[in-house]
Write a protein that holds these residues in place. Sequence first.
Motif, PDB file in Angstrom:
ATOM      1  N   LEU A 115     -44.955  25.540 -34.127  1.00  0.00           N
ATOM      2  CA  LEU A 115     -44.763  25.874 -35.309  1.00  0.00           C
ATOM      3  C   LEU A 115     -46.478  25.779 -36.042  1.00  0.00           C
ATOM      4  O   LEU A 115     -46.678  26.364 -36.796  1.00  0.00           O
ATOM      5  CB  LEU A 115     -43.712  25.593 -36.525  1.00  0.00           C
ATOM      6  CG  LEU A 115     -42.505  26.086 -36.227  1.00  0.00           C
ATOM      7  CD1 LEU A 115     -41.743  26.041 -34.967  1.00  0.00           C
ATOM      8  CD2 LEU A 115     -41.506  25.684 -37.312  1.00  0.00           C
ATOM      9  N   CYS A 131     -49.526  27.391 -33.736  1.00  0.00           N
ATOM     10  CA  CYS A 131     -49.311  28.861 -34.036  1.00  0.00           C
ATOM     11  C   CYS A 131     -49.741  29.511 -35.641  1.00  0.00           C
ATOM     12  O   CYS A 131     -50.378  30.261 -35.709  1.00  0.00           O
ATOM     13  CB  CYS A 131     -47.625  29.417 -33.757  1.00  0.00           C
ATOM     14  SG  CYS A 131     -47.643  31.110 -33.778  1.00  0.00           S
ATOM     15  N   LEU A 136     -43.488  33.871 -33.622  1.00  0.00           N
ATOM     16  CA  LEU A 136     -42.362  32.573 -33.470  1.00  0.00           C
ATOM     17  C   LEU A 136     -41.002  33.200 -33.105  1.00  0.00           C
ATOM     18  O   LEU A 136     -40.480  32.612 -32.146  1.00  0.00           O
ATOM     19  CB  LEU A 136     -42.283  31.961 -34.596  1.00  0.00           C
ATOM     20  CG  LEU A 136     -43.100  30.988 -35.233  1.00  0.00           C
ATOM     21  CD1 LEU A 136     -42.884  30.400 -36.470  1.00  0.00           C
ATOM     22  CD2 LEU A 136     -43.763  30.077 -34.206  1.00  0.00           C
ATOM     23  N   HIS A 140     -39.554  32.099 -29.348  1.00  0.00           N
ATOM     24  CA  HIS A 140     -38.498  30.947 -29.412  1.00  0.00           C
ATOM     25  C   HIS A 140     -36.996  31.719 -29.466  1.00  0.00           C
ATOM     26  O   HIS A 140     -36.235  31.353 -29.963  1.00  0.00           O
ATOM     27  CB  HIS A 140     -38.480  30.372 -30.399  1.00  0.00           C
ATOM     28  CG  HIS A 140     -39.878  29.398 -30.439  1.00  0.00           C
ATOM     29  ND1 HIS A 140     -40.286  28.485 -29.446  1.00  0.00           N
ATOM     30  CD2 HIS A 140     -41.056  29.502 -31.409  1.00  0.00           C
ATOM     31  CE1 HIS A 140     -41.274  27.888 -29.757  1.00  0.00           C
ATOM     32  NE2 HIS A 140     -41.920  28.409 -30.830  1.00  0.00           N
ATOM     33  N   TYR A 176     -34.647  26.783 -32.932  1.00  0.00           N
ATOM     34  CA  TYR A 176     -35.127  27.766 -33.828  1.00  0.00           C
ATOM     35  C   TYR A 176     -34.204  28.754 -33.860  1.00  0.00           C
ATOM     36  O   TYR A 176     -34.101  29.371 -33.186  1.00  0.00           O
ATOM     37  CB  TYR A 176     -36.742  28.131 -33.221  1.00  0.00           C
ATOM     38  CG  TYR A 176     -37.207  28.993 -34.176  1.00  0.00           C
ATOM     39  CD1 TYR A 176     -38.245  28.536 -35.414  1.00  0.00           C
ATOM     40  CD2 TYR A 176     -37.262  30.524 -34.130  1.00  0.00           C
ATOM     41  CE1 TYR A 176     -38.820  29.340 -36.200  1.00  0.00           C
ATOM     42  CE2 TYR A 176     -37.998  31.338 -35.067  1.00  0.00           C
ATOM     43  CZ  TYR A 176     -38.890  30.890 -35.908  1.00  0.00           C
ATOM     44  OH  TYR A 176     -39.448  31.560 -36.788  1.00  0.00           O
TER      45      TYR A 176
END
Length: 532
Positions: free
Chosen positions: A355, A358, A377, A381, A387
């Motif tokens: 997190l 990125c 994301l 994920h 997540y």
Amino acid sequence: GPGGRKVGVEESIVMAQPVLEAFGNAKTLRNNNSSRFGKFTKVTFDPNGKIIAASVISYLLEEGRVVSHEKGERGYNVFYQLCAQRQQKNREGKRQASSSYQTVFDPKNMRYLSCGGNTKVDGVDDYVAFQATDLALMRLGLPKTERDEIWRVLEGILFLGNVTFDEVERGAPCTIRESAKPYLSLASEGLGLGADRLGMALRFHTMGSPTGSIISKPRGAEHAADTRDGLAKRVYGLLFAWIVQRINIAVGAPESKQTTGDVDGMEAKYLEAIRENRTTFVGILDIFGFEVFETNSFEQLCINYANEKLQQHFVEHFFKLELEVYKKEGLDVKKVHYVDNGGVVELIEKRPFGLLPCLQDEGSMPGGSELGYLSKLRKAHQKSTIYHAAKGSRDMTFTISHFASPVKYTATNFIAKNFNKVSEDIISLLQGSSVPLLSSLFAEKKNNNKKSNTKKKKSTNDNASTPKNAQDDPNPLFDDRKGNNRRNRSSGSSGSGGSPFRSRLNRSGGGSGLSRSFGRSGSGRRKKKKAV
């Protein structure tokens, strides 16, 4: 000390507390005096058990509280203390010639102080608290000239918050509201700047072009308000870091003594004991507790990440390593079940799609946005059990299954909060302040910019997420137990950028001996409102 009296280390440690509480604590919905920053306090003893020095390292100051806070809460205590003192001075008829002292310092009239609708704390006399804070600063060795500069800069911040703007038309610079122009003059006086120059800096973004010419880009009302608030947060963050450094000098922090060569108040034999590592210390870590609120933003992500790192450290040293030792010694130990949160830590910090890294990458790209960040994301994920992306592609929320509890985060303004940028023209303006304290806070930033510009093309913006100061030293939770003596550096930003925060937490080492305190209470931050 006062009257030339020498103030000992023990008294300096005691005097540091009201100062830190004034500048770093605030009323929240859960606590009337909640610390809004983390700190690691280290008290050093000589071989005979006598206190010979101490040091404080602070990090992750909640700078956003300078400009806004939840309903029912307050900003930092020191602002209300200052207003109470100025009001009392006016009532006593001791107004000074300066025009700023002719204003009634009612917190209800201060935009930065009244946004929560609560400017009083039951049972607290802010005027008496101001006297205690000023006395403590004096006992810590700050002369009246420096203390007066502190109060002057704080006045400037408060008046700056009352400078508001009107939109004219698209593409045209906003205007300063007629009712706000007196506050612009007062803010300029407090910050030691010319009113015209400050007004221009808020309404125009001035930058250099590749050809060497100067370009001025007009700011709209909302952008000007963001610039105003960014300036206020940056000044306060640097001032807070400077005060922590002065506390460290007063309490005989070994790092500050060895850096400056000032051994006054520390006998040579004690300094020798420190250098020869014949000392012991007690370290107390006072950090944010795990936070889950109705609205959880970037601040909560950083705070909960810190708690995840602590939990990981605890698991590794009190479960994994101990079980390995038992196994090597042939002890028959029944299997111990524990929660390993390594997956959560990797989700937040591991490159390339953690997190924080990125977010750093997305913010560095032209046109980077929170929606683009969440999209990356979501793809990276999609099979994760930790997540959980929102169902809608335009939804700005996501959920992380932390070791303590699932937390739903709102990614609005994540990029801005991570970088916490203040434009180069604003930095240059503050470097020219007629207030020695304020100009000195930005002096090292100027030197750092010159060094960095020899290595890469000059940027039009100053990145506040890579400062060089005590708050951005590696987290002492893991480092300082190795006996590393780190210098306290005086300049830079105390911004809560994720990249340096991650770096501080990741430089981990062995050992133990820290007392942990998770007693920090507080409330969530409110969503950013359109403030003009």
